[in-house]
Structures are given as structure tokens and as C-alpha cells.
Design an enzyme around this catalytic site. Structure first.
Site, PDB file in Angstrom:
ATOM      1  N   GLU A   1       0.819  -1.212   0.000  1.00  0.00           N
ATOM      2  CA  GLU A   1       0.000   0.000   0.000  1.00  0.00           C
ATOM      3  C   GLU A   1       0.856   1.268   0.000  1.00  0.00           C
ATOM      4  O   GLU A   1       2.085   1.214   0.136  1.00  0.00           O
ATOM      5  CB  GLU A   1      -0.949  -0.028   1.209  1.00  0.00           C
ATOM      6  CG  GLU A   1      -1.909  -1.197   1.119  1.00  0.00           C
ATOM      7  CD  GLU A   1      -3.007  -1.177   2.163  1.00  0.00           C
ATOM      8  OE1 GLU A   1      -2.903  -0.415   3.146  1.00  0.00           O
ATOM      9  OE2 GLU A   1      -3.986  -1.933   1.981  1.00  0.00           O
TER      10      GLU A   1
ATOM     11  N   GLU B   1      -2.019 -10.073  -6.124  1.00  0.00           N
ATOM     12  CA  GLU B   1      -2.003 -10.892  -7.351  1.00  0.00           C
ATOM     13  C   GLU B   1      -1.029 -10.315  -8.373  1.00  0.00           C
ATOM     14  O   GLU B   1      -0.242 -11.031  -9.000  1.00  0.00           O
ATOM     15  CB  GLU B   1      -3.407 -10.945  -7.974  1.00  0.00           C
ATOM     16  CG  GLU B   1      -4.451 -11.613  -7.112  1.00  0.00           C
ATOM     17  CD  GLU B   1      -5.200 -10.649  -6.188  1.00  0.00           C
ATOM     18  OE1 GLU B   1      -4.570  -9.687  -5.691  1.00  0.00           O
ATOM     19  OE2 GLU B   1      -6.401 -10.882  -5.970  1.00  0.00           O
TER      20      GLU B   1
ATOM     21  N   CYS C   1      -9.831  -8.279  -7.438  1.00  0.00           N
ATOM     22  CA  CYS C   1     -10.457  -7.057  -7.954  1.00  0.00           C
ATOM     23  C   CYS C   1     -10.436  -7.077  -9.487  1.00  0.00           C
ATOM     24  O   CYS C   1      -9.748  -7.887 -10.112  1.00  0.00           O
ATOM     25  CB  CYS C   1      -9.731  -5.820  -7.424  1.00  0.00           C
ATOM     26  SG  CYS C   1      -8.157  -5.489  -8.232  1.00  0.00           S
TER      27      CYS C   1
ATOM     28  N   CYS D   1      -6.986  -6.877 -11.164  1.00  0.00           N
ATOM     29  CA  CYS D   1      -6.220  -8.123 -11.093  1.00  0.00           C
ATOM     30  C   CYS D   1      -6.786  -9.177 -12.044  1.00  0.00           C
ATOM     31  O   CYS D   1      -6.041  -9.948 -12.647  1.00  0.00           O
ATOM     32  CB  CYS D   1      -6.178  -8.641  -9.660  1.00  0.00           C
ATOM     33  SG  CYS D   1      -5.091  -7.631  -8.631  1.00  0.00           S
TER      34      CYS D   1
HETATM   35  N1  THU Z   1      -6.257  -6.122  -2.575  1.00  0.00           N
HETATM   36  C1  THU Z   1      -5.484  -7.102  -3.117  1.00  0.00           C
HETATM   37  O1  THU Z   1      -4.295  -7.236  -2.812  1.00  0.00           O
HETATM   38  N2  THU Z   1      -6.047  -7.916  -4.059  1.00  0.00           N
HETATM   39  C2  THU Z   1      -7.325  -7.804  -4.494  1.00  0.00           C
HETATM   40  O2  THU Z   1      -7.708  -8.488  -5.431  1.00  0.00           O
HETATM   41  C3  THU Z   1      -8.259  -6.894  -3.815  1.00  0.00           C
HETATM   42  C4  THU Z   1      -7.639  -5.903  -2.908  1.00  0.00           C
HETATM   43  C5  THU Z   1      -5.641  -5.221  -1.587  1.00  0.00           C
HETATM   44  C6  THU Z   1      -5.488  -3.807  -2.056  1.00  0.00           C
HETATM   45  C7  THU Z   1      -5.461  -3.048  -0.761  1.00  0.00           C
HETATM   46  O3  THU Z   1      -4.121  -3.022  -0.270  1.00  0.00           O
HETATM   47  C8  THU Z   1      -6.293  -3.901   0.190  1.00  0.00           C
HETATM   48  O4  THU Z   1      -6.423  -5.162  -0.426  1.00  0.00           O
HETATM   49  C9  THU Z   1      -7.675  -3.338   0.469  1.00  0.00           C
HETATM   50  O5  THU Z   1      -8.348  -3.050  -0.714  1.00  0.00           O
END
Ligand code: THU
Length: 160
Positions: A64, A75, A112, A115
Site C-alpha cells: 500500500e 495478485e 479485484c 487483477c
Molecule cells: N487487494 C489485493 O491485494 N487484491 C485484491 O484483489 C483486492 C484488494 C488489496 C489492495 C489493498 O491493499 C487492500 O487489499 C484493500 O483493498
């Protein structure tokens, strides 16, 4: 007028013990990868692990940033790491799991949209699908045959 129906097949496993041994190991690696997340803003740690055609396992975790839109998902971190560490080797499977500081997550994490797009293009690039293995912090495990199963009608390079 005609109608098109798009369906997705998901295999549901009650526990990791039911998975083939190589997928158990992959999911275990994804669990371990969560500890490498940098998630001070969401406290939502996502771990991913990819199984390469040469048997190697490569991890990724979300990274982040205080400028939120710069956050990189687990991912895509894993796929980028894999492309750098094992160029020319196909990804056979990707496992994704989460750990929230706030609550247990009993349903499989759902990658998401960004990804899904990245997984789909990685499949196009290598000319083969990858198996998708999803779990929350506990509970059922979903296994899908491909990234495309997660992203029907996705945009792809063929349009360009
Ligand atoms: N996040 C992922 O790493 N992968 C996903 O497919 C969905 C979201 C992370 C992004 C962010 O750091 C945290 O989860 C909250 O959205």
C-alpha cells in the site's frame, strides 16, 4: 434478437486437505505471503502465490501507499515477481488468501477487476490458462479453471 448466457464453473472444497497436494502447498505459500504485505491503511493483508511450469512457487502480497490509488494488489505483485524471476515460464496456478486485522473472512477472497484483467492478459501472453485458487482467512476454497472464468467478456489485445 438472441441471448447469450455466460456461466462459470467453481469447484468448492470444504478444506485445504481435499485439494491436490501441489495446490495445498501453493495455498500454504499464499498464507505465508500475507505476512509480507504492507497494509498499514486497510489492515487487510492479501497473500498470493503462483505455481510456475518449472515447479517454482513465487509469492506476492499487497503493497500500500499513503496515496491510496498507488496500492498494488497481491495478485499483480506475484505475477510481476514471477515474470521477472522466471521469464518464459508459464504460470500454472495462482492461490490468493487474506487476513484482516478486523474480522475473520469466511468467504473466498475475490480478486479485484484490475487483477482479473492482469491475470487474463498473463494467460494470453503465455497461451495457456491458469488455475485460480481462492480462500478467505478461513472456510471454503474455490477453484476455477482460468482467469477468464473470473472475467468473462474481458478487454484484450486482440481489439487493438
Ligand atoms: N487487494 C489485493 O491485494 N487484491 C485484491 O484483489 C483486492 C484488494 C488489496 C489492495 C489493498 O491493499 C487492500 O487489499 C484493500 O483493498
Amino acid at each position: 434478437m438472441k441471448e447469450i448466457t455466460i456461466s462459470t464453473k467453481i469447484k468448492v472444497y470444504e478444506s485445504a486437505k481435499e485439494l491436490p497436494a501441489e495446490y495445498q502447498k501453493l495455498l500454504e505459500s499464499a498464507r505465508a505471503a500475507r505476512d509480507k504485505a504492507y497494509a498499514p491503511y486497510s489492515n487487510f493483508r492479501v497473500g498470493a502465490a503462483v505455481l510456475m511450469g518449472n515447479g517454482a512457487i513465487v509469492q506476492g502480497a499487497n503493497q500500500e501507499n499513503a496515496a491510496y490509488s498507488m496500492c498494488i494488489c497481491a495478485e499483480r505483485t506475484a505475477l510481476g515477481n514471477a515474470a521477472m524471476q522466471h521469464p518464459e515460464v508459464a504460470v500454472r496456478a495462482i492461490a490468493v488468501t487474506v487476513k484482516s486485522d478486523k474480522k475473520a473472512i469466511a468467504q473466498p477472497v475475490s480478486p479485484c477487476g484490475a487483477c482479473r484483467q492482469a491475470i487474463s492478459e498473463a494467460e494470453d501472453r503465455q497461451g495457456a490458462d491458469m488455475v485460480i485458487i481462492l480462500q478467505g482467512s478461513e472456510g471454503e476454497i474455490y477453484v476455477l479453471e482460468s482467469g477468464k472464468a473470473l472475467l468473462p467478456m474481458g478487454f484484450h489485445g486482440g481489439f487493438l
